[in-house]
Design an enzyme around this catalytic site. Structure first.
Site, short mmCIF file in Angstrom:
data_model
loop_
_atom_site.label_atom_id
_atom_site.label_comp_id
_atom_site.label_asym_id
_atom_site.label_seq_id
_atom_site.Cartn_x
_atom_site.Cartn_y
_atom_site.Cartn_z
N GLU A 182 0.80 -0.92 -0.07
CA GLU A 182 -0.03 -0.14 -0.17
C GLU A 182 1.07 1.33 0.04
O GLU A 182 1.51 1.25 1.10
CB GLU A 182 -0.90 -0.02 1.33
CG GLU A 182 -1.90 1.17 1.37
CD GLU A 182 -1.53 2.24 2.01
OE1 GLU A 182 -1.23 3.30 1.61
OE2 GLU A 182 -1.79 2.23 3.24
N CYS B 289 -2.19 8.22 4.75
CA CYS B 289 -2.33 7.72 3.33
C CYS B 289 -3.62 8.10 2.86
O CYS B 289 -3.63 8.02 1.51
CB CYS B 289 -2.14 6.09 3.34
SG CYS B 289 -3.12 5.05 4.17
#
Length: 525
Positions: free
Chosen positions: A263, A300
């Site tokens: 990720e 994020c």
């Protein structure tokens, strides 16, 4: 060696043993105090790496064959051990991250809940996804099995929830995969404390030695060696695009390539429709400003891109957003290098666009980042790929489009993202159907009238997205389905019932919902 207490250790954890063979030492840093922390850590050697992987490989056939109840007990005991040493973990967490105690407590609570959730997943074992087809020609039964030892990289911005006992680790353990954690160098102290709690839990629940190991390093060499090792079968990573891409490349260059579930971040576009800001623009400007600056923007899912069609209302909204960001306090970032990267990236974006009037409140303290907001046209955004780069921190960019057609073109031009958001009134959604369809094709999670920061740990969560947000958009790193990264399907044809995995036996001893000749049932065969 069993111990009844934990403390910050500069040593590596290899199965049930501690080891510090290496000559390379390093320390973590307290950005808030602008000084090194007192603990010294020992980087793992090639011999220690080999030992950790060997023990994981030896543990795999034993650990993977345990009943889910046994693995669940192991996970539940990890949570209990972490709770027991909560004060020690939180103290070091704050010293290494510069994040406030309230954030540390919240993240620990989330981490413990996540561990216990995966304990239930291990216990129920529905992740095996059993499928049975019996006809005149054959008896074929398929189930998921664990892939083997995996390596997990700790994340810089979540020292607990995405690190040593985070979602990657506990989902892999739930599936039956031994885990070797490569600690993030910025919070090695926090990581060693959690590693000791996991080791204690493994010993107390009689897990095979090697089910968990924990290795330290101050650079990239240990992680690279682990990904290259032939006895490693998968990798979990949360971090930068460059880091995830490099690990994925290494894994694909192996003689036997392995999956890297990375990720790698996102700018998380927010599309602002006209009706909602005409009615309530000030509210949404404040809501977005708080999301941009949350945790110094070190999420994020930070909303780093605001998209809209030019109008008086949208211009007013942008000014309201700038004003709301001006009222946000500067926040200390995780590490001096992250702060320097934010300052550099934010300044570079200013040079390519126009800074919206945000009163930058400079702090007299080192490593405190002030929010920033830059404006560009839709045409310039499409022409300049550099404007898509994530600025990790409290930064966002407004893209002003000439019309809906250009707005759609901007979205079509976007790279893959973790999230996409539509702010709008329900009655105006039909008019923007093509925009919504375009945005859906770019993201893993589509949000309506909310902010992307905050990722719920639940069965329906999808924390992933098309490349380069992640290396494989079919999987999630958060929520129940995170376990699916660590398993592979195996079909058994014409096998006697006594030799089948528990999930496929006629009596259905695990009481699973199974697909039998195309119909879902929990009945015996």
């Amino acid at each position: 060696m069993t111990t009844d207490k934990i403390r910050v250790l500069g040593e590596n954890t290899i199965g049930y043993e501690s080891s510090a063979e290496g000559a390379i030492k390093f320390r973590t840093f307290n950005s808030l105090l602008n000084e090194e922390n007192p603990w010294t850590f020992c980087q793992a050697t090639a011999h220690e790496i080999e030992s950790a992987v060997k023990k994981a490989a030896e543990a795999f056939p034993i650990f993977s064959s345990l009943l889910g109840l046994r693995r669940a007990a192991f996970l539940e005991t990890i949570a209990l051990e972490m709770e027991k040493y909560k004060a020690e973990i939180l103290e070091v967490y704050v010293a290494e991250s510069a994040l406030p105690l309230g954030r540390a407590e919240g993240e620990l609570t989330r981490t413990l809940a996540q561990i216990r959730r995966f304990a239930k997943i291990a216990k129920v074992a529905q992740w095996t996804d059993p499928t049975i087809d019996i006809n005149d020609k054959a008896d074929i039964r398929k189930t998921n099995v664990p892939i083997g030892p995996v390596v997990v990289f700790g994340a810089s911005n979540f020292p607990l929830a995405f690190s040593t006992a985070g979602g990657d680790t506990v989902s892999a353990l739930a599936a039956g995969c031994p885990v070797i954690v490569k600690a993030h160098p910025m919070h090695s102290g926090t990581s060693t404390l959690v590693a000791q709690a996991i080791r204690m839990a493994a010993q107390k629940t009689n897990m095979p030695e090697g089910v968990f190991s924990h290795l330290l390093d101050g650079d990239n060499s240990v992680g690279e060696a682990l990904v290259k090792h032939p006895e490693v079968y998968g990798v979990g990573f949360t971090g930068s695009f460059n880091g995830g891409k490099a690990l994925s490349h290494i894994a694909q260059q192996r003689e036997r390539p392995i999956p890297v579930f990375a990720e790698m971040g996102s700018v998380n576009p927010v599309v602002v429709l006209p009706g909602i800001i005409e009615e309530n623009g000030a509210h949404w400007a404040l809501t977005l400003a708080e999301s941009v600056n949350l945790g110094a923007g070190q999420f994020c899912t930070n909303p780093g891109l605001i998209l809209g069609v030019q109008s008086i209302a949208f211009k007013t909204f942008c000014n309201q957003l700038g004003k709301a960001l001006s009222e946000q306090k500067p926040s200390c970032m995780l590490h001096p290098k992250i702060f320097e990267a934010y300052e550099k990236g934010s300044s570079a974006m200013e040079q390519m666009g126009t800074r919206i009037a945000v009163d930058k409140k400079d702090s007299d303290k080192a490593h405190f980042a002030a929010p920033n907001l830059v404006e560009v046209s839709g045409g310039d955004f499409i022409k300049n790929a550099a404007l898509q780069q994530e600025v990790f921190g409290p930064f966002s960019m407004v893209v002003i489009c000439d019309d809906v057609e250009e707005l759609n073109a901007v979205i079509t031009h976007l790279d893959g993202q973790l999230t996409g958001t539509i702010l709008g009134n329900p009655d105006e959604l039909d008019a923007y159907g093509s925009v919504i369809t375009s945005l859906q094709s770019k993201v893993g999670r589509l949000i309506f009238n909310g902010v992307p920061t905050g990722v719920e740990v639940c069965g329906a969560m999808q924390h992933g997205g098309p490349y380069p947000a992640t290396t494989d958009s079919r999987f999630t790193s958060v929520g129940d389905d995170a376990v699916k990264r660590w398993v592979r399907p195996v079909a058994f044809q014409n096998w006697p019932d006594s030799m089948l995995p528990e999930s496929l036996k006629n009596d259905n001893p695990l009481c699973l919902l199974r697909r039998y000749n195309g119909e879902f049932t929990s009945q015996k065969i």
